[in-house]
Design a protein around this motif. Structure first.
Motif, PDB file in Angstrom:
ATOM      1  N   ASP A  96       0.836  -1.212   0.000  1.00 55.83           N
ATOM      2  CA  ASP A  96       0.000   0.000   0.000  1.00 55.83           C
ATOM      3  C   ASP A  96       0.869   1.261   0.000  1.00 55.83           C
ATOM      4  O   ASP A  96       0.619   2.208  -0.736  1.00 55.83           O
ATOM      5  CB  ASP A  96      -0.881   0.064   1.265  1.00 55.83           C
ATOM      6  N   LYS A 129      -5.531  -0.314  -4.868  1.00 59.24           N
ATOM      7  CA  LYS A 129      -5.783   0.622  -3.771  1.00 59.24           C
ATOM      8  C   LYS A 129      -4.466   0.847  -3.039  1.00 59.24           C
ATOM      9  O   LYS A 129      -3.832  -0.124  -2.582  1.00 59.24           O
ATOM     10  CB  LYS A 129      -6.781   0.026  -2.775  1.00 59.24           C
ATOM     11  N   PHE A 144      -6.077   5.460  -6.115  1.00 57.86           N
ATOM     12  CA  PHE A 144      -6.196   4.237  -6.915  1.00 57.86           C
ATOM     13  C   PHE A 144      -5.163   4.339  -8.028  1.00 57.86           C
ATOM     14  O   PHE A 144      -5.149   5.334  -8.763  1.00 57.86           O
ATOM     15  CB  PHE A 144      -7.581   4.144  -7.579  1.00 57.86           C
ATOM     16  N   THR A 217     -12.848   1.611  -9.205  1.00 55.53           N
ATOM     17  CA  THR A 217     -12.637   2.708  -8.251  1.00 55.53           C
ATOM     18  C   THR A 217     -13.734   2.804  -7.182  1.00 55.53           C
ATOM     19  O   THR A 217     -13.982   3.872  -6.616  1.00 55.53           O
ATOM     20  CB  THR A 217     -12.507   4.064  -8.985  1.00 55.53           C
TER      21      THR A 217
END
Ligand code: GLY
Length: 348
Positions: A96, A129, A144, A217
């Protein structure tokens, strides 16, 4: 799928895929933490051309702007231009945060996700993400952005502790409960050590891919992937920074049980189904001790959930086992009631 996901059962296949993707790049950096540097990076090092290594400390508490600054500074010091490539070798935090840093460095450089935890392989690395935690809220700042590809080498999960493995298993349970009742019935009775992980990783990725393809999204359908997360994130956020902090999957296990109570209350699943799922999940995860104070202090965190609209809490609840709906308004008092019901359940 906006980006390819390859499941590579052998290290040579992983090395070939890696070579294929990185051949167009001259500047390469690999992001690791102390665990993936020790257990995973040695398997890849010899297959990589000259590259830089960025080391960060492991743990959710590192997923903040300060660590991003370190990553951006390394890329800047090494003169990375827009043709640089970042390889994120790690679990959800590395994927992430590394992805977020790559997506924002000079308005975006390419990145590859090499997930090393079960949680990252079946969920976090797939679907673009990216983000970091902010002011104690999970993934509060992010974007995104698709990676070049996700390369999944299932054998990396052999390096995990039992607790980490179980945490990732919560997302496998989630995928079964929202999309595949038969698979849920197949795995529900099996102890963790007897699960067929290669099969389950592929199964979970298939479900996630299908959902993300339809709604990359999160305008609608993708919200079902957040089943268990409205209450789970609130609990996880409450325990962040405490001695008895919960791993993500442990909090999501509580969230799925509590959110099922709300589905049962609406008559969408039966109370028998709700209790049976709770017992199966608690047999694996145990029961988290929640005091009245824990419940009261968790509630406000639900108000920051990213699915909320116009101040109303919107949850994804099962319409049936194997089928999930989204945009269901739930009141804070209902979350309280669901957590009180959880707290009163007999241990499995
Ligand atoms: N982990 C939920 C999602 O990727 O949408």
């Amino acid at each position: 799928m906006p980006h390819p996901v390859h499941i590579l059962p052998a290290i040579n296949a992983l090395a070939d895929a890696l070579r294929n993707y990185i051949s167009a790049y001259t500047q390469i950096a690999v992001l690791v933490d102390e665990n993936t540097q020790q257990h995973c990076y040695p398997l890849l090092r010899e297959h990589l051309p000259a590259h830089h290594l960025i080391q960060i400390k492991s743990g959710e508490e590192q997923k903040h702007l300060g660590t991003c600054q370190h990553i951006w500074q390394c890329l800047t010091d090494w003169g990375f231009d827009r043709k640089g490539l970042l390889i994120n070798l790690g679990g959800g935090v590395i994927g992430d945060m590394g992805g977020f840093c790559a997506a924002t460095y000079k308005r975006g450089i390419a990145f590859l996700q090499l997930p090393t935890t079960l949680l990252a392989q079946v969920d976090a690395s797939v679907g673009g993400k990216l983000g970091i935690d902010f002011m104690g809220y999970k993934n509060h700042i992010g974007v995104f952005q698709d990676p070049l590809a996700v390369l999944v080498y299932p054998a990396f999960i052999n390096t995990l502790s039992d607790r980490e493995l179980r945490s990732g298993f919560a997302e496998i349970i989630k995928h079964c409960l929202i999309r595949d009742k038969n698979k849920w019935l197949e795995i529900a009775h099996r102890p963790l050590k007897d699960q067929h992980f290669s099969d389950l990783i592929a199964h979970s990725i298939d479900i996630k891919k299908a959902v993300v393809e339809e709604d990359p999204t999160e305008k609608g359908l993708r919200k079902i992937l957040n089943f268990g997360h409205t209450i789970g994130h609130a609990i996880e956020t409450h325990f962040l920074g405490k001695e008895n902090r919960l791993l993500h999957g442990e909090a999501i296990a509580v969230g799925m049980i509590a959110e099922n109570y709300l589905a049962a209350k609406r008559g969408w699943i039966s109370i028998d189904e709700c209790e049976s799922i709770a017992q199966h999940i608690m047999r694996l995860f145990g029961k988290v001790a929640l005091s009245e104070d824990d419940i009261a202090q968790s509630l406000p965190h639900a108000l920051q959930d990213k699915k909320n609209e116009k101040g109303a809490i919107q949850a994804s609840l099962l319409g049936a086992v194997g089928n999930c709906g989204y945009n269901h308004a739930i009141a804070l008092s209902e979350i309280e009631e669901a957590l009180q019901w959880y707290a009163a359940l007999p241990s499995a």
